[in-house]
Design a protein around this motif. Sequence first.
Motif, PDB file in Angstrom:
ATOM      1  N   ASP A  43       6.344   3.551 -25.197  1.00  0.00           N
ATOM      2  CA  ASP A  43       7.402   3.571 -26.214  1.00  0.00           C
ATOM      3  C   ASP A  43       8.582   2.729 -25.754  1.00  0.00           C
ATOM      4  O   ASP A  43       8.875   2.650 -24.565  1.00  0.00           O
ATOM      5  CB  ASP A  43       7.890   4.999 -26.461  1.00  0.00           C
ATOM      6  N   MET A  44       9.255   2.122 -26.730  1.00  0.00           N
ATOM      7  CA  MET A  44      10.483   1.396 -26.434  1.00  0.00           C
ATOM      8  C   MET A  44      11.620   2.410 -26.429  1.00  0.00           C
ATOM      9  O   MET A  44      11.816   3.137 -27.399  1.00  0.00           O
ATOM     10  CB  MET A  44      10.739   0.305 -27.475  1.00  0.00           C
ATOM     11  N   VAL A  45      12.357   2.440 -25.328  1.00  0.00           N
ATOM     12  CA  VAL A  45      13.409   3.432 -25.141  1.00  0.00           C
ATOM     13  C   VAL A  45      14.691   2.692 -24.766  1.00  0.00           C
ATOM     14  O   VAL A  45      14.648   1.732 -23.985  1.00  0.00           O
ATOM     15  CB  VAL A  45      13.018   4.400 -24.003  1.00  0.00           C
ATOM     16  N   GLU A  52      16.360   9.952 -19.069  1.00  0.00           N
ATOM     17  CA  GLU A  52      16.305  11.169 -19.891  1.00  0.00           C
ATOM     18  C   GLU A  52      14.950  11.275 -20.604  1.00  0.00           C
ATOM     19  O   GLU A  52      14.359  12.347 -20.675  1.00  0.00           O
ATOM     20  CB  GLU A  52      17.442  11.127 -20.913  1.00  0.00           C
ATOM     21  N   HIS A  53      14.453  10.127 -21.128  1.00  0.00           N
ATOM     22  CA  HIS A  53      13.143  10.089 -21.770  1.00  0.00           C
ATOM     23  C   HIS A  53      12.056  10.528 -20.786  1.00  0.00           C
ATOM     24  O   HIS A  53      11.203  11.350 -21.117  1.00  0.00           O
ATOM     25  CB  HIS A  53      12.848   8.684 -22.297  1.00  0.00           C
ATOM     26  N   PHE A  54      12.106  10.001 -19.575  1.00  0.00           N
ATOM     27  CA  PHE A  54      11.109  10.365 -18.563  1.00  0.00           C
ATOM     28  C   PHE A  54      11.180  11.855 -18.243  1.00  0.00           C
ATOM     29  O   PHE A  54      10.155  12.548 -18.216  1.00  0.00           O
ATOM     30  CB  PHE A  54      11.315   9.542 -17.285  1.00  0.00           C
ATOM     31  N   LEU A  55      12.383  12.380 -18.013  1.00  0.00           N
ATOM     32  CA  LEU A  55      12.530  13.788 -17.651  1.00  0.00           C
ATOM     33  C   LEU A  55      12.093  14.723 -18.771  1.00  0.00           C
ATOM     34  O   LEU A  55      11.473  15.758 -18.514  1.00  0.00           O
ATOM     35  CB  LEU A  55      13.983  14.084 -17.266  1.00  0.00           C
ATOM     36  N   ASN A  56      12.400  14.358 -20.020  1.00  0.00           N
ATOM     37  CA  ASN A  56      12.076  15.229 -21.149  1.00  0.00           C
ATOM     38  C   ASN A  56      10.637  15.084 -21.639  1.00  0.00           C
ATOM     39  O   ASN A  56      10.118  15.969 -22.310  1.00  0.00           O
ATOM     40  CB  ASN A  56      13.019  14.980 -22.322  1.00  0.00           C
ATOM     41  N   THR A  57      10.009  13.942 -21.332  1.00  0.00           N
ATOM     42  CA  THR A  57       8.695  13.682 -21.893  1.00  0.00           C
ATOM     43  C   THR A  57       7.575  13.650 -20.860  1.00  0.00           C
ATOM     44  O   THR A  57       6.462  14.103 -21.135  1.00  0.00           O
ATOM     45  CB  THR A  57       8.708  12.340 -22.660  1.00  0.00           C
ATOM     46  N   HIS A  58       7.848  13.118 -19.678  1.00  0.00           N
ATOM     47  CA  HIS A  58       6.760  12.870 -18.725  1.00  0.00           C
ATOM     48  C   HIS A  58       6.916  13.543 -17.365  1.00  0.00           C
ATOM     49  O   HIS A  58       5.925  13.690 -16.658  1.00  0.00           O
ATOM     50  CB  HIS A  58       6.618  11.361 -18.492  1.00  0.00           C
TER      51      HIS A  58
END
Length: 198
Positions: A43-45, A52-58
């Motif tokens: 995904d483009m983030v 934050e994307h990494f911590l919340n998603t992966h």
Amino acid sequence: MATETGEITIVCDHCDRDIPAPNIDLHRVHCARNLEKCKICGDMVPKKHAEEHFLNTHAPVPCSMCKEIIDREVFNTHTEEICPKRMVTCEFCEFPLPAVDLAEHQEVCGNRTELCYQCNSYVRLRETFNHETKCPGSVLNNVESSRRVPRAAEGDGNGRRRRDGNGVSNKRLFFTVAITGIAILIGSLFFQRKPEGS
């Protein structure tokens, strides 16, 4: 490439999206400066939200029950099916307990016995299903069951009669009911309110 409206588009090298040709230069600068592709999901983030994307998603998360660090993708499977501290129910007594203790509990619990009222013999809980299908006192397995004398009436082979199938004698039950009734009657006499005018 052309869209349905006939507009020519160009694929952005950074985000792989179709961008209208007149806007491609401006888009490339904005895209390269502000967006980054997630290495895990693609995904483009926004760059400022990448962590934050990494911590919340992966990011792996700790299991609240066993404290093991689990990948987020398999977290639900872990908590519902794999975690040794998840709560499961004993198949014999329906008591909830941690999965890690289930085998030991069921080893003991399955060896408990209950009286089969059809053949008047004690059966291990773990053998109940097999016993029910092969029980000699069962109507399904005994063609002449209506003519057969119940084993409880036959005695135990030592000249003594067996106790009733339900394990509670009628005299004891009557005595308990009588005592309870008397206790209620006496209690109601002692705790009656006196009229306020007296």
